[in-house]
Design a protein around this motif. Structure first.
Motif, mmCIF file in Angstrom:
data_model
loop_
_atom_site.group_PDB
_atom_site.id
_atom_site.type_symbol
_atom_site.label_atom_id
_atom_site.label_comp_id
_atom_site.label_asym_id
_atom_site.label_seq_id
_atom_site.Cartn_x
_atom_site.Cartn_y
_atom_site.Cartn_z
ATOM 1 N N GLU A 95 26.900 42.132 37.199
ATOM 2 C CA GLU A 95 28.031 41.820 38.071
ATOM 3 C C GLU A 95 28.354 40.334 38.092
ATOM 4 O OE1 GLU A 95 25.971 45.463 39.776
ATOM 5 O OE2 GLU A 95 25.381 43.513 38.969
ATOM 6 N N ALA A 96 27.324 39.489 38.248
ATOM 7 C CA ALA A 96 27.567 38.044 38.366
ATOM 8 C C ALA A 96 28.238 37.502 37.106
ATOM 9 C CB ALA A 96 26.261 37.311 38.638
ATOM 10 N N MET A 97 27.751 37.919 35.948
ATOM 11 C CA MET A 97 28.324 37.464 34.680
ATOM 12 C C MET A 97 29.768 37.945 34.546
ATOM 13 S SD MET A 97 27.135 38.418 30.795
ATOM 14 C CE MET A 97 27.707 40.105 30.978
ATOM 15 N N ALA A 98 30.008 39.207 34.903
ATOM 16 C CA ALA A 98 31.350 39.777 34.756
ATOM 17 C C ALA A 98 32.347 39.082 35.672
ATOM 18 C CB ALA A 98 31.300 41.274 35.044
ATOM 19 N N THR A 99 31.946 38.841 36.918
ATOM 20 C CA THR A 99 32.845 38.183 37.871
ATOM 21 C C THR A 99 33.143 36.758 37.428
ATOM 22 O OG1 THR A 99 31.863 39.502 39.644
ATOM 23 C CG2 THR A 99 33.198 37.621 40.298
ATOM 24 N N HIS A 100 32.126 36.054 36.957
ATOM 25 C CA HIS A 100 32.314 34.677 36.476
ATOM 26 C C HIS A 100 33.269 34.646 35.281
ATOM 27 C CE1 HIS A 100 31.227 30.566 35.228
ATOM 28 N NE2 HIS A 100 31.210 31.064 33.998
ATOM 29 N N THR A 101 33.109 35.608 34.374
ATOM 30 C CA THR A 101 33.877 35.586 33.130
ATOM 31 C C THR A 101 35.350 35.902 33.339
ATOM 32 O OG1 THR A 101 31.868 36.327 31.986
ATOM 33 C CG2 THR A 101 33.930 36.454 30.759
ATOM 34 N N PHE A 102 35.650 36.938 34.140
ATOM 35 C CA PHE A 102 37.040 37.362 34.285
ATOM 36 C C PHE A 102 37.522 37.446 35.732
ATOM 37 C CE2 PHE A 102 35.789 39.328 30.164
ATOM 38 C CZ PHE A 102 36.649 38.621 29.355
ATOM 39 N N GLY A 103 36.610 37.629 36.677
ATOM 40 C CA GLY A 103 37.026 37.766 38.077
ATOM 41 C C GLY A 103 37.614 36.493 38.635
ATOM 42 N N PHE A 104 36.843 35.417 38.610
ATOM 43 C CA PHE A 104 37.315 34.145 39.150
ATOM 44 C C PHE A 104 38.569 33.643 38.423
ATOM 45 C CE2 PHE A 104 32.650 33.129 40.388
ATOM 46 C CZ PHE A 104 32.746 33.997 41.455
ATOM 47 N N PRO A 105 38.577 33.649 37.069
ATOM 48 C CA PRO A 105 39.776 33.160 36.379
ATOM 49 C C PRO A 105 41.031 33.965 36.689
ATOM 50 C CG PRO A 105 37.911 33.210 34.875
ATOM 51 C CD PRO A 105 37.474 33.911 36.125
ATOM 52 N N SER A 106 40.920 35.294 36.764
ATOM 53 C CA SER A 106 42.119 36.104 37.010
ATOM 54 C C SER A 106 42.671 35.854 38.407
ATOM 55 C CB SER A 106 41.809 37.592 36.811
ATOM 56 O OG SER A 106 40.832 38.045 37.731
ATOM 57 N N MET A 107 41.784 35.684 39.393
ATOM 58 C CA MET A 107 42.266 35.386 40.745
ATOM 59 C C MET A 107 42.918 34.012 40.807
ATOM 60 S SD MET A 107 39.442 37.091 43.315
ATOM 61 C CE MET A 107 37.958 36.626 42.423
ATOM 62 N N ALA A 108 42.352 33.056 40.061
ATOM 63 C CA ALA A 108 42.959 31.720 40.025
ATOM 64 C C ALA A 108 44.332 31.755 39.358
ATOM 65 C CB ALA A 108 42.038 30.750 39.282
ATOM 66 N N ALA A 109 44.566 32.769 38.508
ATOM 67 C CA ALA A 109 45.857 32.914 37.834
ATOM 68 C C ALA A 109 46.836 33.744 38.657
ATOM 69 C CB ALA A 109 45.659 33.548 36.457
ATOM 70 N N ARG A 110 46.502 33.981 39.935
ATOM 71 C CA ARG A 110 47.350 34.720 40.876
ATOM 72 C C ARG A 110 47.543 36.169 40.455
ATOM 73 N NH1 ARG A 110 52.580 31.446 42.666
ATOM 74 N NH2 ARG A 110 52.835 33.375 43.834
ATOM 75 N N LEU A 111 46.430 36.764 40.004
ATOM 76 C CA LEU A 111 46.391 38.202 39.766
ATOM 77 C C LEU A 111 45.498 38.833 40.832
ATOM 78 C CD1 LEU A 111 45.804 38.343 35.889
ATOM 79 C CD2 LEU A 111 47.980 38.390 37.091
ATOM 80 N N HIS A 112 45.661 40.124 41.036
ATOM 81 C CA HIS A 112 44.723 40.869 41.873
ATOM 82 C C HIS A 112 43.551 41.288 40.987
ATOM 83 C CE1 HIS A 112 47.578 41.075 45.157
ATOM 84 N NE2 HIS A 112 48.506 41.550 44.341
ATOM 85 N N TYR A 113 42.353 41.238 41.555
ATOM 86 C CA TYR A 113 41.162 41.570 40.754
ATOM 87 C C TYR A 113 40.362 42.671 41.432
ATOM 88 C CZ TYR A 113 36.576 41.137 38.548
ATOM 89 O OH TYR A 113 35.401 41.401 37.900
ATOM 90 N N LEU A 114 40.041 43.710 40.682
ATOM 91 C CA LEU A 114 39.176 44.786 41.157
ATOM 92 C C LEU A 114 38.030 44.951 40.179
ATOM 93 C CD1 LEU A 114 41.846 47.455 42.185
ATOM 94 C CD2 LEU A 114 40.610 45.900 43.705
ATOM 95 N N GLU A 115 36.864 45.255 40.716
ATOM 96 C CA GLU A 115 35.671 45.373 39.883
ATOM 97 C C GLU A 115 34.994 46.700 40.173
ATOM 98 O OE1 GLU A 115 33.278 41.687 39.149
ATOM 99 O OE2 GLU A 115 31.697 42.840 40.123
ATOM 100 N N TYR A 116 34.614 47.416 39.124
ATOM 101 C CA TYR A 116 33.947 48.711 39.274
ATOM 102 C C TYR A 116 32.618 48.656 38.544
ATOM 103 C CZ TYR A 116 33.029 53.733 38.759
ATOM 104 O OH TYR A 116 32.447 54.977 38.776
ATOM 105 N N ASN A 117 31.523 48.839 39.284
ATOM 106 C CA ASN A 117 30.192 48.803 38.700
ATOM 107 C C ASN A 117 29.744 50.233 38.411
ATOM 108 O OD1 ASN A 117 29.481 45.841 39.132
ATOM 109 N ND2 ASN A 117 30.106 46.466 41.173
#
Length: 930
Positions: free
Chosen positions: A845-867
């Motif tokens: 989870e931590a790696m996935a959120t760092h890789t795409f979660g944080f950047p996508s939110m900074a780009a003004r997208l909505h982010y959802l994560e499914y484990n």
């Protein structure tokens, strides 16, 4: 007439027999149908104890016997039919009444409703309800036990019993769990003050503790130990997890609190009353045996200051913010919107800490904010001040400024669209700070800015005068980082206005972002005078040459090595680049001879990339003469490393190149080592927008190129991230995504709004991979998504044809895929679109959120994560369920990146449980309606 009479006589003789047969057949069919229904009724309506069904069957049998007599008169047969119809109606009324009585909700006048948990019906229901293990210990932060049936809590022995029938297998009956109901699993210091509880089965043939109080509502057991007293931990360790766990009960739940802190209960009494309508039980002091139909031991934790909608039934941090404002009756729902007709000033809350990491120049900061048009409010919650009172102060503000620390947790009281500005102390804490407060701010639909201080703005400078920054502020300097005090610097323009504020016009008060940040490179050479007692110094007389040297202005440093990921040199003046030797010489009389080997790639630890020599010379003697003179700046970088991987193309080259080159608006030339023609062809649309000049292949050039301004290496902040406070011109991730959409002439700026176009189908891009981590059930996923009213497109990007693929990406409103390079395409999505990342097993989870979660939110997208669960991973085909791959993933992670990747990234595919995943796509649809 005769024929008619004969016909009538014929009817009178034959038709009664025929009609009787028809009635017999009809009654028989009705009887069989009702027997089937009545058999079901004994199962479906267990509360119906009357023999209505049996009576009906007997009545039908009697009616059928009567109808068998073919000699019955017509009138008698009509009576038989009427009797049958009456019996059918009686049966239906009985069945409906029985169904209503069995499904009616029992009244809940209080938490202590009488019931008999020992009854055979209840025990049998237990067996049906609870066939899975009572406790889930797979989460790295919290153990959760969730039980439904006859649950008995014996607080004196810290025991929770699940009462079960004796016919349960012996192995299950012997199962038990030891649980500490506080979400800091593995933190021995935090859990040392938390009571351990025992959870297990108890057969109803054993000595079952008798219920002193029987409740009809569920119960949640949790502990208030740990790090209570710190507002951040009170919120992230208890308040948010308690909200996640209990909000679905709408107050119809009772809290049993272990290690209860009376002051904590008083502090959060409004919030606790909102979540539960019942008395709070002090678990450790309760002598009674309490019985509940459902008990949850522990509270659900997702991430610090965060809620994962895919695991919370669609609830988000935005919902939590609304809940908080409602609980504390906070009136301000949205921050001020500035415009031409807006006379009010936005209120800026400055969090003033009392101990470490405090501002040492609060008054100066407040005056600067006032000059910028804010109404500053300096505050920190006082000892005797109620949380409600302080929450109202926070909610009245439109922006909040503070150094990283618990005070920023007050962002939960801010109105929607407010701005949170986090000041990051020294010590390489940017990612840490972003995770703690940046992500929650964006998830609560607020704006986030981050400012990293320079060395001269930290109080640590006075303590480490003689040390290099890398020694003083490197890894292991936690204590020093904790003790920092900060003095934010003002731009030179504002320093001047202090002397003549009355004469300063409005334009001169505009804040210059670039001048408020001092780079580490500049600060590295600065010295601080120490306060030593006057000493008599014996100084040797200096020669004329030494005096001339002292009169020269101090040389500015040209290279910055402080970034853990990249090395960056910048020179302005006479700069000469010799191609094949990969040599850069900066000629300046202010410089003394020096030389560095620079890695022109943003992963400076890599060993297979040739370094560039950068040296300084005070005179042109011995320096190669220019063969080509240029008037534009130049950037030297390499195309080595992980080039060719779509994700690394962006995070290692294209995004850093944007940060470094965009400020020149095309008037810059690229000087490249390890040049790859195919790479330039692949990304030609982006490259042509960054430079109007042909690139130079340094490895094959004998020329000596002379430029007035040269940068060696690329600027880098974090993976696929831009820190606006450190970027030239304040560039952000939204600037980058706008730039790439423009480069490829992509028309859609915003995703579909289902609120404005409710009849349109949103378009979903399903990224299917060809190698590992691919979906094993694509048709099933597509069918489920189409059932939710999505228009589904599934494709694996042909990464050679970027221009052809990005148009399809931009046409979509949602993109979903398993963690991997294909998700990098989020940079082409329109704003407000949704990125859904599927995180593979196990603990990625931590790696996935760092890789795409944080950047996508900074780009003004909505982010959802499914484990995914273990059952959704194809690793089950390779390893048994009790293997360390599943039971202890950290042992695999500790083997290093390569070994971890071989298992979790290269061997694993995903078979998505579409029923479990469906709420995620429903949440994505909800986000598009906002």
């Amino acid at each position: 007439m005769g024929s008619n009479a004969n016909l009538l006589r014929s009817f009178s003789r034959v038709e009664p027999q025929t009609l009787s047969f028809v009635i017999f057949t009809g009654c028989f069919l009705i009887s069989m149908a009702l027997l089937v229904v009545s058999a079901g009724s004994f199962v479906s309506f267990p509360s119906c104890k009357s023999p209505a069904s049996l009576s009906l069957s007997l009545s039908l049998s009697l009616s059928l016997s009567l109808s068998l007599s073919l000699s019955l008169s017509f009138s008698h047969m009509v009576v038989v039919v009427v009797v049958v119809i009456i019996q059918v109606l009686v049966f239906l009324v009985s069945a409906v009444n029985s169904w209503l009585s069995s499904h009616a909700a029992s009244p809940v006048p209080g938490a202590h409703e009488n019931f008999n948990p020992h009854s055979p019906d209840i025990v049998n229901q237990n067996e049906n309800l609870q066939r899975k293990p009572l406790c889930d210990t797979s989460d790295r932060r919290a153990d959760i036990c969730d039980m439904e049936g006859d649950i008995r809590i014996h607080a004196n022995s810290s025991s929770i019993f699940y009462i079960t029938s004796s016919n349960r297998n012996t192995t299950e009956l012997q199962e038990s769990w030891r649980v500490k109901p506080h979400p800091r699993k593995g933190d021995l210091a935090a859990l040392s003050r938390v009571t351990e509880m025992s959870v297990g089965y108890l057969s109803n043939n054993e000595d079952v503790p008798k219920c002193d109080i029987k409740s009809s509502v569920p119960a949640i057991i949790f502990a208030t130990g740990g790090y209570m007293g710190n507002f951040f931990h009170e919120t992230t360790d208890l308040i948010i997890p308690l909200y996640i766990t209990s909000h679905k009960f709408n107050g119809e739940v009772q809290f049993l609190i272990s290690d209860m802190l009376p002051w904590w209960i008083t502090k959060y009494k409004l919030l606790l009353k909102k979540l539960s309508h019942y008395e709070i039980i002090d678990f450790n002091r309760d002598p009674l045996v309490r019985c509940y139909p459902r008990v949850i031991v522990g509270i659900t934790f997702h991430r610090d200051m965060s809620i994962d909608p895919a695991r919370s039934g669609g609830v988000t941090m935005f919902d939590f913010g609304q809940f908080i404002r409602s609980t504390y009756s906070l009136k301000k729902e949205r921050a001020i919107k500035l415009g031409a007709n807006q006379d009010k000033k936005p209120r800026l809350l400055i969090i003033a800490r009392k101990r470490t990491r405090k501002f040492t120049n609060v008054g100066e900061i407040a005056r600067m904010a006032e000059w910028e048009g804010f109404e500053p409010v300096v505050a920190e919650i006082k000892e005797n001040q109620s949380l409600v009172e302080f929450a109202r102060t926070v909610n009245s503000c439109d922006a909040m400024l503070g150094v990283h620390g618990a005070g920023l947790t007050n962002l939960i009281f801010l109105p929607t669209n407010a701005v949170v500005i986090q000041v990051v102390p020294l010590g390489g804490l940017e990612t840490f700070c972003w995770a703690d407060y940046g992500v929650p701010t964006l998830e609560m639909k607020m704006r986030y800015l981050q400012y990293s201080i320079s060395i001269t703005e930290s109080s640590l400078v006075g303590r480490y005068v003689d040390q290099q920054p890398s020694e003083a502020f490197g890894v292991g300097a936690d204590e020093e980082v904790e003790e920092q005090k900060l003095s934010l610097q003002k731009p030179e323009r504002e320093k001047k206005t202090e002397e003549g504020a009355d004469e300063t016009n409005a334009e001169e008060r505009v804040h210059d972002d670039s001048s408020s940040t001092i780079t580490h490179a500049t600060a590295k050479e600065e010295t601080t005078e120490t306060n030593k007692p006057n000493e008599e110094k014996i100084v040797a007389e200096r020669s004329d040459d030494e005096r001339i040297q002292m009169m020269k202005p101090p040389a500015e440093p040209i290279c910055d090595f402080s970034n853990p990921r990249t090395e960056f040199c910048e020179m302005k003046g006479d700069v000469r680049i010799h191609g094949k030797p990969s040599s850069v010489v900066f000629v300046s009389p202010q410089q003394q001879s020096n030389e560095w080997k620079i890695m022109p790639y943003v992963r400076k630890q890599m060993e297979n990339i040739e370094k560039v020599s950068v040296r300084t010379a005070s005179s042109p003697e011995g320096v190669p003469s220019c063969t080509i003179n240029q008037t534009v700046p130049a950037i030297v970088f390499t195309l080595g490393g992980f080039i060719g991987n779509y994700y690394h193309d962006f995070t290692d080259i294209l995004l850093p190149l944007f940060m470094t080159a965009r400020q020149f608006d095309g008037e810059v030339q690229f000087l490249v080592t390890n040049s790859q023609m195919w790479w330039f062809g692949k990304y030609q649309q982006i490259i042509k927008r960054l430079t109007r000049y042909e690139f130079v292949d340094l490895d094959n050039s004998d020329e000596v190129l002379c430029h007035p301004h040269v940068m060696v290496g690329l600027r880098f902040h974090n993976d696929l991230m831009i820190d606006p406070a450190r970027a030239p011109n304040g560039y952000s991730m939204t600037d980058f995504t706008k730039f790439v959409r423009s480069a490829y002439s992509l028309k859609r700026e915003y995703a579909i709004s289902l609120r404005e176009q409710p009849d349109r189908k949103p378009k979903l891009l399903l990224v299917t991979r060809k190698g590992s981590r691919r979906f094993a059930n694509v048709p099933e996923i597509v069918a489920m998504a189409e059932g939710l009213n999505y228009e589904v497109v599934h494709a694996d990007a042909s990464f050679g044809d970027v221009a052809g693929f990005v148009g399809m990406v931009n046409s979509c409103d949602v993109i979903m895929g398993v963690h991997g390079a294909g998700l990098t395409n989020f940079v082409f999505l329109p704003m407000n679109a949704v990125l859904v990342q599927i995180v593979p097993c196990c603990e990625l989870e931590a790696m996935a959120t760092h890789t795409f979660g944080f950047p996508s939110m900074a780009a003004r997208l909505h982010y959802l994560e499914y484990n995914i669960t273990v059952d959704e991973s194809t690793l089950l085909e390779l390893y048994p369920r009790d293997h360390a791959v599943f039971t202890d993933p950290q042992t695999i992670h500790r083997l290093g990146w390569m070994n971890m990747g071989k298992i979790y990234l290269r061997k694993q595919d995903v078979k998505l449980d579409v029923n479990r995943f469906r709420p995620v796509l429903q949440k994505a649809m909800d986000l598009l309606r906002q």
